[in-house]
Design an enzyme around this catalytic site. Sequence first.
Site, PDB file in Angstrom:
ATOM      1  N   CYS A 155      29.106  43.480  87.711  1.00 37.96           N
ATOM      2  CA  CYS A 155      29.345  44.754  87.045  1.00 37.96           C
ATOM      3  C   CYS A 155      30.310  45.569  87.919  1.00 37.96           C
ATOM      4  O   CYS A 155      29.900  46.339  88.768  1.00 37.96           O
ATOM      5  CB  CYS A 155      28.025  45.492  86.854  1.00 37.96           C
ATOM      6  SG  CYS A 155      28.172  46.939  85.781  1.00 37.96           S
ATOM      7  N   ASP A 156      31.622  45.388  87.661  1.00 39.11           N
ATOM      8  CA  ASP A 156      32.673  46.116  88.398  1.00 39.11           C
ATOM      9  C   ASP A 156      32.365  47.583  88.598  1.00 39.11           C
ATOM     10  O   ASP A 156      32.538  48.124  89.680  1.00 39.11           O
ATOM     11  CB  ASP A 156      33.989  46.124  87.602  1.00 39.11           C
ATOM     12  CG  ASP A 156      34.647  44.780  87.563  1.00 39.11           C
ATOM     13  OD1 ASP A 156      35.351  44.531  86.574  1.00 39.11           O
ATOM     14  OD2 ASP A 156      34.451  44.012  88.504  1.00 39.11           O
ATOM     15  N   PRO A 157      32.040  48.281  87.516  1.00 40.27           N
ATOM     16  CA  PRO A 157      32.019  49.731  87.632  1.00 40.27           C
ATOM     17  C   PRO A 157      30.737  50.273  88.251  1.00 40.27           C
ATOM     18  O   PRO A 157      30.556  51.478  88.315  1.00 40.27           O
ATOM     19  CB  PRO A 157      32.172  50.208  86.189  1.00 40.27           C
ATOM     20  CG  PRO A 157      31.612  49.121  85.376  1.00 40.27           C
ATOM     21  CD  PRO A 157      31.810  47.848  86.132  1.00 40.27           C
TER      22      PRO A 157
END
Lengths: 792, 792
Positions: free
Chosen positions: B474-476
Amino acid sequence: MILDCQSQGAKYVLKSPTSLPNAGGFLWNQQMLIQANCRGYAIAQFMQPDAGKYVSGPALEAKTFMQPEQPYYANHPGRFFYIKDNATGELFSAPYEPVRAPLARFEFINEAHQISWLVECQQLRVTLCLRLPTETAIECWQFSVENLSDNARDISVYPYFPIGYRSWMNQSGQYNSELNAVVCRSIEPYQKVADYFKNQSLHELTFLACERSADSWETRQHEFEGEGGLHNPSAIQNTTLANGQANYCTPTAVMQFKLKLNQGQSEKLHFIFGPAKNSEQISKYKKQFLNNAEQTFAQLGEQYQAYLAQGEGVLQVSTPEPEFDAYVNHWMARQLYYHGDVNRLTTDPQTRNYLQDNMGMSYIKPTTTRDAFVRALSQQKSTGEMPDGILLTAGAELKYINQVPHTDHCVWLPICLQAYLDETGDYALLDSLLPFSDSEQLLSVSEHISLAMHWLDKSRDERGLSYINQGDWCDPMNMVGYQGKGVSVWLSLASAYALKLWTQILQEHLGTTKPEMVFFNQQAELMNQAVNQHCWADSWFARGITDAGRVFATQADKEGKIFLNPQSWAWLSGAADARQTGLMLTAIEQQLHTPYGVMMLAPGYTAMVEDIGRVTQKFPGTAENGSVYNHASAFYIYSLYHIGQADLAFEQLLKMLPKQQDMLQRGQLPLFIPNYYRGAYYQFPDEAGKSSQLFNTGTVAWYYRILLEQLFGVRGSKKGLIIKPQLPSHWNTATIQRRFRGALFTIEYQRMVGITEQQVFVDNSPVEAQCISDFSAGNHYQVTVNLPIGLQ
Amino acid sequence: MILDCQSQGAKYVLKSPTSLPNAGGFLWNQQMLIQANCRGYAIAQFMQPDAGKYVSGPALEAKTFMQPEQPYYANHPGRFFYIKDNATGELFSAPYEPVRAPLARFEFINEAHQISWLVECQQLRVTLCLRLPTETAIECWQFSVENLSDNARDISVYPYFPIGYRSWMNQSGQYNSELNAVVCRSIEPYQKVADYFKNQSLHELTFLACERSADSWETRQHEFEGEGGLHNPSAIQNTTLANGQANYCTPTAVMQFKLKLNQGQSEKLHFIFGPAKNSEQISKYKKQFLNNAEQTFAQLGEQYQAYLAQGEGVLQVSTPEPEFDAYVNHWMARQLYYHGDVNRLTTDPQTRNYLQDNMGMSYIKPTTTRDAFVRALSQQKSTGEMPDGILLTAGAELKYINQVPHTDHCVWLPICLQAYLDETGDYALLDSLLPFSDSEQLLSVSEHISLAMHWLDKSRDERGLSYINQGDWCDPMNMVGYQGKGVSVWLSLASAYALKLWTQILQEHLGTTKPEMVFFNQQAELMNQAVNQHCWADSWFARGITDAGRVFATQADKEGKIFLNPQSWAWLSGAADARQTGLMLTAIEQQLHTPYGVMMLAPGYTAMVEDIGRVTQKFPGTAENGSVYNHASAFYIYSLYHIGQADLAFEQLLKMLPKQQDMLQRGQLPLFIPNYYRGAYYQFPDEAGKSSQLFNTGTVAWYYRILLEQLFGVRGSKKGLIIKPQLPSHWNTATIQRRFRGALFTIEYQRMVGITEQQVFVDNSPVEAQCISDFSAGNHYQVTVNLPIGLQ
């Protein structure tokens, strides 16, 4: 087509058109700037603390500087009001976009303190008026509608203030009935953690609030337009709007107000629009501006006029040229004030812009100019080099073009300082002690500037010519010397001029000649000699020598054959002798003069020239690639007066100043000097003369200086006001009001038979040595200047 | 409203609507990608060598990645044809924009190899067909018009291909009569010298060429629209266009073709549109594609079908679910192929995307997958850490999100490799020798991956949980651990799963247990234990522990209370026992299930949570903030099959795959799996289920894998094809075609009374141990699988 464009004092009226141009005006305060065009489109920015927007277009926009010749399109940001007849369903919009209905009457009225529109359609008269507070980033809109028909009317008014696609991360919009406001939210995306903390100063909200509650509303752009499209929105075809809430879609601010108007009856609505941090702030704004809105808006107008009055300048004129007078008296100081007051809404103005914009402030608020010199010189490096931009706020950073090294910034110190010293006589500034950006050592202002002059002196090659590095005054000439070898003729001449000026200032200040001053003068002469030796190109001066050793801007070039600046500055620096001057004037007239002004270079480049750089990629006739670039034109005119060519200078000056005819010819209202008019006259004649519509320019300070110092010859000096006009020979009379160090001078110029030399009288007493030194602040003096017939 | 959306083999027809959605399809080749929507809007990119555009919107666009839920607006880029009746002046446009005239008939036909529109209006039938060559960045458009009326018709056809505002520096457009083409030029601005040299690879030209010469043309956007606007352009109201040349203004490509059509007569025009380096290239394209255009375009279609045939995949199905079959048989492998073939048109794909997209290629072109592993592992650091992105070309750079450090990339190595090894049996790959990005030392692939596993093992805190740094899958979720302390439950579980898988692969490869494998298994167990000890939150697993030591995604949170991924991966890693599994299933069903699929987290965040990060700024229900995120849904479904929940898994699977009903429900054609459907079902029910319309997603490889490995149970292994289906209990029969290592298997599943265990027959002979190992490439086998009634 524009049918008429009349000057009424400070008002410009554009009568009923069938097609409107993109011309407009601008308003600003310390917090924001808005450029509104007559069709209803608008571009606005505010400080947070860097300049940002609170509305955008319909697609994710690139962040860039203000664009010249801004392209408008149907979904371009703007402020619009749809008006629907509820009985017939007939629709139009004010001021003109997006419906573009044929209007029975249209006036676009630009005053210094407000922008208004008057529109008549379907027997309804709509007036819109935009004002700004003096200190808040908020647009204040007054809408009024009057029933001109013989019947009672039942209408709906829909303000449509599009917000645009501002974030791929999170956007929303909803109506807040407590605030009578559409409140839209947009989150600035970040990917790097550090940017999150930077973004915390950003305003997330954009709101449109009204004094009264809307009958219905829509906050979803797509649902508002529907299949009808912007010119006939589906949402408006219904009796009421859908009261929609925008969730992660492009938001908009639309409200409906149902109004019933008897014959002759009118109604007013007041709106505020702008950015906000949170709803508490909106609530505060609403109390401040919309409680008792009519009276508050009237006060805003007065306050803004009072604010503008602080920037009224030192000159009013009455000459044989009424259009010239209209611009000078109503608009010129305003543009000067804008530049000096808000520094083009940047936190890191380019050093040269900062110094020149503040040179203009010498005539408006000299303490601002003084502070600017202090700030700029405190950011000088101890080597004497000036930085590429001056940081105005804590946390500001050098951005865009200020990250590219330019070599001319030191030159502007004595040039701009001279205007300040002339106007104020504040030579004490030269003894103020200031630190450096890289050293706490305190040196006086004059020592700082001497260091800058030494830096210029040292930044030369073995021939004695000034290195250009990645650009001089001409930013985009960025590849002439990026390898560290190429040189600039303009910069060499400008350095010579700066060194000489600085010597004169020191002489005036110290009253004696020091060895350093002799040295500066010698070096200036050597610079002039070096330019003559290496860069005189038969009939004009070349522009420079590239890294590869190529002298450019000569007969040998097919494009960029001749540049204006090296000629103008050769006159200022004293590099050109009389023979050369004659050749140069002829070459300029033949190759650079156009009916729309003088081009900065010709022919414009049509293809990349790698050893010159970016300027050659620009479209011919635009910005620095062969346009009538007003800043360069100002130098040219200044230098023409310098060599006594007053008639030619005035002819060129008139071409640069905006005139009523600009409406047709250049698509611009005569309210400001743009940074350029399209050039490339021999290459693209159909386009030549068009205005860039961009009011950010170092130009206006120079024109103001030209009017004072040269045309009307009312320049200050340490001793007093020197009267030395260079009126065009066809003027027989002129009258001006000149404020100077607190005194007011009414000066009447008249040509007289029977005299061969200028005569000056103050209150009927003759003046010695053309210098009025015996005067007191607060007094008003009548000055008569008698001039020989026909003398320039 | 959409009246109908029928599946006809691979065609989807959208019948005459009064209002059209923004749904569309996409075509690509190795050089470009175009997304065309049914209204006529289009988004195109091509490689130069990074992905760039050749048309833009009407304002300067930000450079960004592909946007989900792309907003369209009147001036959005697209490809349009205006058709005017020269006798009556009546106007419509095909396919629909910009005139939006009511159409008598409308069909939008998406085939795998072309996109077509059929439009009837004013008794004219217009068909448009878009094809791409297989290797050139050029759009090939066939326009045809047929006179359906009883009279002879005199019409004008105006292709309108807007170019947009692409440069503030230099733009132009003109008609080249030698090329029968409008050729527009745009210079990419640069400010830093180094960027000039970078920009040299960019294509400056965009052109629209026709096989025949235009009767007139216009290249100035503003003059084309005039006061009439895009829906009724002023230029079209005249008999001919003005043959205008665009000089530093927004260019456009418009031509006029006058056609006379007798009753029943039709005419065809062929166009090519795209970027070019220079006019020689356009001339070459013109010869290649427009000489004998009809035949050439037909060939293009065949060549493109042949190109697609290389990506047909290994599975065709016939089940009780016809919509499921339609997607799987016609579209699913195509989307897989797109991802694996062009790597989302980036030169620096994120490592996890690159590995998963290439996992999908195992079923299409396994040599591509092999090459991808070799390339990725050659860019591994010698510490074992994988980089954030894999550079595909010389000069490529890590951009955007790839400049932010993420911690999960190593995890995907064994997970994705397993699929490749299962499908190919190519265990020899494990012995290939490869260098590192920072070392020339050659180690085998298996040593590389073991190093990656050690890196995962070491990147844990004192509790044994995996550091998250600035994000995992989950990048963000970028602020949970940016201070270097926060940990990720998902990553801890994924690491445990990866270590276990890797041990299995090594076991299979070596046939023996080495100490390192024992160690990996032990560490995996310790990871599972640590998660259970610190992050079991009563009824589900939390998502992580922040830098401040806060365990988050528990009952204590109002938003982001429960995340899907930690549950799915706890099942995969073996961290959840039977009691926990029951609780987790209930929690997921209660909090995350929706009619439109399973949400990734709930409730969606509505405000920034600083110790979690960017994800909490996203709009609830979009992308990673509580959407039905297809990638997470795939993991969930994969894990459900893993724990034997086949009925639940299939129920969820059907919700994820695009269906005809999506047209109404999600505004999407059933052609691809988007990266997400809107979630936040309990917060924003009206918006839930909408498609992101973005086809770039790591999802599709996983669904393909699920179908093969789990639903139909036709997974490969070192020994052969393992038959182990998990059909939903309500299916009594199904038939598939499975290609495997060159052989073709027709497999018929049937439920039977009287058996309690699965029975497998190949050509009527029973199969031992559910594994078909005795087969030869090139042969076709009939397989029968008998299943007990009602067993999942």
